[in-house]
Design a protein around this motif. Structure first.
Motif, PDB file in Angstrom:
ATOM      1  N   LEU A  55      86.290  16.411 -10.407  1.00 12.63           N
ATOM      2  CA  LEU A  55      85.158  17.009  -9.698  1.00 12.63           C
ATOM      3  C   LEU A  55      85.392  17.058  -8.196  1.00 12.63           C
ATOM      4  CD1 LEU A  55      82.161  15.510 -11.711  1.00 12.63           C
ATOM      5  CD2 LEU A  55      83.148  17.811 -11.864  1.00 12.63           C
ATOM      6  N   GLN A  56      86.124  16.073  -7.669  1.00  9.74           N
ATOM      7  CA  GLN A  56      86.480  16.097  -6.245  1.00  9.74           C
ATOM      8  C   GLN A  56      87.375  17.298  -5.942  1.00  9.74           C
ATOM      9  OE1 GLN A  56      88.424  12.349  -5.641  1.00  9.74           O
ATOM     10  NE2 GLN A  56      86.510  11.201  -5.379  1.00  9.74           N
ATOM     11  N   GLU A  57      88.362  17.521  -6.811  1.00 11.09           N
ATOM     12  CA  GLU A  57      89.284  18.648  -6.615  1.00 11.09           C
ATOM     13  C   GLU A  57      88.558  19.982  -6.749  1.00 11.09           C
ATOM     14  OE1 GLU A  57      92.334  17.855  -9.478  1.00 11.09           O
ATOM     15  OE2 GLU A  57      93.265  16.312  -8.216  1.00 11.09           O
ATOM     16  N   GLU A  58      87.635  20.061  -7.702  1.00 17.84           N
ATOM     17  CA  GLU A  58      86.842  21.272  -7.878  1.00 17.84           C
ATOM     18  C   GLU A  58      86.013  21.556  -6.618  1.00 17.84           C
ATOM     19  OE1 GLU A  58      83.090  22.128 -10.637  1.00 17.84           O
ATOM     20  OE2 GLU A  58      84.929  21.792 -11.790  1.00 17.84           O
ATOM     21  N   ALA A  59      85.421  20.516  -6.065  1.00 22.66           N
ATOM     22  CA  ALA A  59      84.629  20.671  -4.840  1.00 22.66           C
ATOM     23  C   ALA A  59      85.511  21.099  -3.670  1.00 22.66           C
ATOM     24  CB  ALA A  59      83.907  19.361  -4.505  1.00 22.66           C
ATOM     25  N   GLU A  60      86.692  20.536  -3.571  1.00 19.09           N
ATOM     26  CA  GLU A  60      87.631  20.903  -2.498  1.00 19.09           C
ATOM     27  C   GLU A  60      88.042  22.367  -2.600  1.00 19.09           C
ATOM     28  OE1 GLU A  60      90.833  18.077  -2.779  1.00 19.09           O
ATOM     29  OE2 GLU A  60      89.535  16.413  -2.214  1.00 19.09           O
ATOM     30  N   ARG A  61      88.330  22.822  -3.823  1.00 18.05           N
ATOM     31  CA  ARG A  61      88.703  24.233  -4.030  1.00 18.05           C
ATOM     32  C   ARG A  61      87.541  25.150  -3.664  1.00 18.05           C
ATOM     33  NH1 ARG A  61      91.098  22.263  -8.534  1.00 18.05           N
ATOM     34  NH2 ARG A  61      89.372  22.894  -9.870  1.00 18.05           N
ATOM     35  N   TRP A  62      86.342  24.795  -4.136  1.00 20.03           N
ATOM     36  CA  TRP A  62      85.155  25.600  -3.848  1.00 20.03           C
ATOM     37  C   TRP A  62      84.946  25.710  -2.338  1.00 20.03           C
ATOM     38  CZ3 TRP A  62      81.767  28.602  -6.447  1.00 20.03           C
ATOM     39  CH2 TRP A  62      80.591  28.943  -5.793  1.00 20.03           C
ATOM     40  N   ASN A  63      85.016  24.587  -1.647  1.00 16.44           N
ATOM     41  CA  ASN A  63      84.779  24.568  -0.208  1.00 16.44           C
ATOM     42  C   ASN A  63      85.861  25.337   0.555  1.00 16.44           C
ATOM     43  OD1 ASN A  63      82.481  23.086  -0.721  1.00 16.44           O
ATOM     44  ND2 ASN A  63      83.442  21.132  -0.298  1.00 16.44           N
ATOM     45  N   SER A  64      87.094  25.238   0.095  1.00 18.43           N
ATOM     46  CA  SER A  64      88.183  25.988   0.715  1.00 18.43           C
ATOM     47  C   SER A  64      87.973  27.491   0.515  1.00 18.43           C
ATOM     48  CB  SER A  64      89.518  25.541   0.115  1.00 18.43           C
ATOM     49  OG  SER A  64      90.567  26.325   0.615  1.00 18.43           O
ATOM     50  N   ASP A  65      87.605  27.887  -0.694  1.00 15.98           N
ATOM     51  CA  ASP A  65      87.337  29.303  -0.976  1.00 15.98           C
ATOM     52  C   ASP A  65      86.151  29.798  -0.149  1.00 15.98           C
ATOM     53  OD1 ASP A  65      89.423  29.347  -2.783  1.00 15.98           O
ATOM     54  OD2 ASP A  65      88.135  29.278  -4.568  1.00 15.98           O
ATOM     55  N   ALA A  66      85.101  29.000  -0.056  1.00 18.94           N
ATOM     56  CA  ALA A  66      83.925  29.398   0.728  1.00 18.94           C
ATOM     57  C   ALA A  66      84.309  29.610   2.193  1.00 18.94           C
ATOM     58  CB  ALA A  66      82.823  28.344   0.610  1.00 18.94           C
ATOM     59  N   ALA A  67      85.137  28.737   2.734  1.00 18.25           N
ATOM     60  CA  ALA A  67      85.562  28.869   4.135  1.00 18.25           C
ATOM     61  C   ALA A  67      86.392  30.137   4.331  1.00 18.25           C
ATOM     62  CB  ALA A  67      86.354  27.635   4.561  1.00 18.25           C
ATOM     63  N   ALA A  68      87.267  30.453   3.377  1.00 10.89           N
ATOM     64  CA  ALA A  68      88.086  31.667   3.486  1.00 10.89           C
ATOM     65  C   ALA A  68      87.218  32.920   3.430  1.00 10.89           C
ATOM     66  CB  ALA A  68      89.135  31.693   2.369  1.00 10.89           C
ATOM     67  N   VAL A  69      86.233  32.928   2.552  1.00 12.65           N
ATOM     68  CA  VAL A  69      85.331  34.076   2.446  1.00 12.65           C
ATOM     69  C   VAL A  69      84.485  34.197   3.710  1.00 12.65           C
ATOM     70  CG1 VAL A  69      83.372  35.057   1.171  1.00 12.65           C
ATOM     71  CG2 VAL A  69      85.307  34.065  -0.072  1.00 12.65           C
ATOM     72  N   GLU A  70      83.981  33.089   4.200  1.00 12.89           N
ATOM     73  CA  GLU A  70      83.208  33.111   5.454  1.00 12.89           C
ATOM     74  C   GLU A  70      84.011  33.722   6.590  1.00 12.89           C
ATOM     75  OE1 GLU A  70      80.499  29.080   4.967  1.00 12.89           O
ATOM     76  OE2 GLU A  70      82.325  29.019   6.161  1.00 12.89           O
ATOM     77  N   LYS A  71      85.236  33.267   6.741  1.00  5.07           N
ATOM     78  CA  LYS A  71      86.087  33.738   7.838  1.00  5.07           C
ATOM     79  C   LYS A  71      86.335  35.239   7.718  1.00  5.07           C
ATOM     80  CE  LYS A  71      90.522  32.932  10.071  1.00  5.07           C
ATOM     81  NZ  LYS A  71      91.747  32.153  10.072  1.00  5.07           N
ATOM     82  N   HIS A  72      86.714  35.686   6.529  1.00  6.03           N
ATOM     83  CA  HIS A  72      87.009  37.103   6.324  1.00  6.03           C
ATOM     84  C   HIS A  72      85.750  37.956   6.500  1.00  6.03           C
ATOM     85  CE1 HIS A  72      88.976  40.677   4.944  1.00  6.03           C
ATOM     86  NE2 HIS A  72      88.127  40.798   3.943  1.00  6.03           N
ATOM     87  N   LEU A  73      84.663  37.533   5.904  1.00  6.30           N
ATOM     88  CA  LEU A  73      83.430  38.313   5.971  1.00  6.30           C
ATOM     89  C   LEU A  73      82.868  38.365   7.386  1.00  6.30           C
ATOM     90  CD1 LEU A  73      81.482  40.010   4.389  1.00  6.30           C
ATOM     91  CD2 LEU A  73      80.329  37.932   3.637  1.00  6.30           C
ATOM     92  N   THR A  74      82.932  37.271   8.105  1.00  5.14           N
ATOM     93  CA  THR A  74      82.485  37.271   9.502  1.00  5.14           C
ATOM     94  C   THR A  74      83.303  38.272  10.309  1.00  5.14           C
ATOM     95  OG1 THR A  74      81.667  35.003   9.414  1.00  5.14           O
ATOM     96  CG2 THR A  74      82.225  35.862  11.586  1.00  5.14           C
ATOM     97  N   SER A  75      84.611  38.313  10.080  1.00  7.09           N
ATOM     98  CA  SER A  75      85.476  39.267  10.774  1.00  7.09           C
ATOM     99  C   SER A  75      85.095  40.701  10.427  1.00  7.09           C
ATOM    100  CB  SER A  75      86.939  39.003  10.407  1.00  7.09           C
ATOM    101  OG  SER A  75      87.769  39.980  10.977  1.00  7.09           O
ATOM    102  N   LEU A  76      84.870  40.976   9.137  1.00  2.00           N
ATOM    103  CA  LEU A  76      84.467  42.321   8.732  1.00  2.00           C
ATOM    104  C   LEU A  76      83.165  42.747   9.412  1.00  2.00           C
ATOM    105  CD1 LEU A  76      85.137  42.250   4.873  1.00  2.00           C
ATOM    106  CD2 LEU A  76      86.400  43.551   6.595  1.00  2.00           C
TER     107      LEU A  76
END
Length: 88
Positions: free
Chosen positions: A21-42
């Protein structure tokens, strides 16, 4: 629904001892940060008064699976596969 900038998407705040569950949370948070960064740029570079953004395109640009992008954005935007952002 309007997305405010900078874009912030929900995080998984799991703090238990289960490593899976820790690894799942880490993946989710990493993906959320990548989407935030890309979407903010767009959104910051948007020049048209109204622009439709498709989850698949966001996923490709962020390097995240489309199903994750859909899950992250559906509650925020109300869209199933895309949303329209309007400049103020």
């Amino acid at each position: 629904m309007q997305i405010t900038m900078p874009v912030y998407l929900g995080r998984n705040n799991y703090h238990g001892k289960d490593r899976r569950l820790q690894e799942e949370a880490e993946r989710w948070n990493s993906d959320a940060a990548a989407v935030e960064k890309h979407l903010t740029s767009l959104l910051r570079n948007q020049s048209s008064p109204a622009q439709e953004y498709h989850y698949g395109d966001i996923a490709s640009g962020a390097g995240v699976d489309e199903s994750i992008v859909t899950e992250l954005l559906r509650m925020k935007t109300g869209g199933t596969y895309s949303f329209t952002h309007y400049l103020e």
